[in-house]
Write a protein that holds these residues in place. Structure first.
Motif, short mmCIF file in Angstrom:
data_model
loop_
_atom_site.label_atom_id
_atom_site.label_comp_id
_atom_site.label_asym_id
_atom_site.label_seq_id
_atom_site.Cartn_x
_atom_site.Cartn_y
_atom_site.Cartn_z
N MET A 1 0.89 -1.16 0.00
CA MET A 1 0.00 0.00 0.00
C MET A 1 0.93 1.21 0.00
O MET A 1 1.76 1.36 0.91
CB MET A 1 -0.89 -0.04 1.23
CG MET A 1 -2.03 0.93 1.16
SD MET A 1 -3.16 0.52 -0.17
CE MET A 1 -4.65 0.35 0.74
N HIS A 2 0.88 2.02 -1.05
CA HIS A 2 1.84 3.11 -1.20
C HIS A 2 1.22 4.29 -1.95
O HIS A 2 0.14 4.16 -2.51
CB HIS A 2 3.10 2.62 -1.92
CG HIS A 2 2.83 2.19 -3.33
ND1 HIS A 2 2.22 0.98 -3.65
CD2 HIS A 2 3.07 2.80 -4.51
CE1 HIS A 2 2.11 0.88 -4.96
NE2 HIS A 2 2.62 1.97 -5.50
N GLU A 3 1.92 5.38 -1.94
CA GLU A 3 1.52 6.56 -2.73
C GLU A 3 2.78 7.26 -3.21
O GLU A 3 3.87 7.06 -2.66
CB GLU A 3 0.65 7.52 -1.93
CG GLU A 3 1.33 8.20 -0.77
CD GLU A 3 0.41 9.14 -0.03
OE1 GLU A 3 0.62 10.36 -0.14
OE2 GLU A 3 -0.50 8.64 0.65
N HIS A 4 2.63 8.05 -4.26
CA HIS A 4 3.75 8.79 -4.82
C HIS A 4 3.21 9.93 -5.67
O HIS A 4 2.01 10.00 -5.93
CB HIS A 4 4.66 7.87 -5.64
CG HIS A 4 3.93 6.84 -6.42
ND1 HIS A 4 3.09 7.15 -7.46
CD2 HIS A 4 3.88 5.50 -6.29
CE1 HIS A 4 2.57 6.03 -7.94
NE2 HIS A 4 3.02 5.02 -7.24
N GLU A 5 4.11 10.78 -6.14
CA GLU A 5 3.70 11.96 -6.89
C GLU A 5 3.28 11.66 -8.33
O GLU A 5 2.58 12.45 -8.94
CB GLU A 5 4.81 13.00 -6.89
CG GLU A 5 5.03 13.61 -5.53
CD GLU A 5 6.06 14.73 -5.54
OE1 GLU A 5 6.55 15.10 -6.62
OE2 GLU A 5 6.36 15.22 -4.45
N ARG A 6 3.69 10.52 -8.87
CA ARG A 6 3.34 10.22 -10.26
C ARG A 6 1.93 9.63 -10.32
O ARG A 6 1.45 9.02 -9.39
CB ARG A 6 4.36 9.30 -10.90
CG ARG A 6 4.42 7.91 -10.32
CD ARG A 6 5.57 7.13 -10.94
NE ARG A 6 5.68 5.82 -10.37
CZ ARG A 6 6.37 5.53 -9.28
NH1 ARG A 6 7.02 6.47 -8.64
NH2 ARG A 6 6.42 4.30 -8.83
N GLU A 7 1.31 9.82 -11.46
CA GLU A 7 -0.01 9.26 -11.76
C GLU A 7 0.20 7.96 -12.52
O GLU A 7 1.18 7.81 -13.24
CB GLU A 7 -0.76 10.28 -12.62
CG GLU A 7 -2.11 9.88 -13.09
CD GLU A 7 -2.73 10.95 -13.99
OE1 GLU A 7 -3.58 10.59 -14.80
OE2 GLU A 7 -2.35 12.13 -13.88
N HIS A 8 -0.73 7.01 -12.36
CA HIS A 8 -0.67 5.76 -13.13
C HIS A 8 -1.86 5.68 -14.07
O HIS A 8 -2.97 6.03 -13.69
CB HIS A 8 -0.81 4.52 -12.23
CG HIS A 8 0.34 4.19 -11.37
ND1 HIS A 8 1.65 4.26 -11.77
CD2 HIS A 8 0.38 3.73 -10.09
CE1 HIS A 8 2.44 3.86 -10.78
NE2 HIS A 8 1.68 3.55 -9.75
N VAL A 9 -1.61 5.18 -15.26
CA VAL A 9 -2.66 4.64 -16.12
C VAL A 9 -2.29 3.17 -16.26
O VAL A 9 -1.15 2.84 -16.61
CB VAL A 9 -2.72 5.33 -17.50
CG1 VAL A 9 -3.74 4.65 -18.39
CG2 VAL A 9 -3.05 6.82 -17.33
N VAL A 10 -3.23 2.28 -15.91
CA VAL A 10 -2.94 0.85 -15.83
C VAL A 10 -3.91 0.09 -16.74
O VAL A 10 -5.11 0.34 -16.71
CB VAL A 10 -3.10 0.34 -14.37
CG1 VAL A 10 -2.81 -1.14 -14.28
CG2 VAL A 10 -2.22 1.14 -13.43
#
Length: 129
Positions: free
Chosen positions: A54-63
């Motif tokens: 379970m994490h978070e970061h500044e980048r956005e994902h498209v999956v």
């Protein structure tokens, strides 16, 4: 010839060993590059019962779910998505991907990095002079 062809089935990838990860193999499709600072892409192959932390970061994902079923936890939501689904995970939102099935899971993860100093502009029309 400048065309490069890789077979995913031939890519060994590398096991993710970060805390909280289990059964996740990572294959870089487009690595992080200095000349392409706003984008990178990889494929996570997640074994049955495997998961990311379970994490978070500044980048956005498209999956894109390439194969299998994926349980996605994003913020306060949780959802089971299947092959062919396209997900958007906003930046700075806690999230996790897990494989609840007995089959393999493959996710194409595109990382979008927001750079406040880069904008996309239409080319300016030449001035009449």
């Amino acid at each position: 010839m400048s065309l490069k062809v890789r077979k995913l089935s031939s890519e060994p990838g590398s096991e993710e060993i970060e805390e909280g990860y289990a059964g996740v193999n990572n294959v870089w499709v487009v690595p992080e590059r200095a000349d392409l600072a706003g984008f990178s892409s990889r494929i996570f192959r997640i074994a049955a019962g495997g998961r990311t932390s379970m994490h978070e970061h500044e980048r956005e994902h498209v999956v894109v779910v390439l194969r299998g079923a994926c349980r996605v936890e994003c913020g306060t939501e949780a959802q089971l998505v299947t092959e062919g689904s396209i997900l958007s995970v906003p930046s700075n939102v806690t999230h996790r991907f897990s494989n609840p099935s007995r089959d393999g899971l493959a996710l194409l993860i595109m990382n979008l990095y927001v750079d406040p100093f880069k904008t996309v502009k239409e080319p300016e029309a030449p001035s009449a002079g």
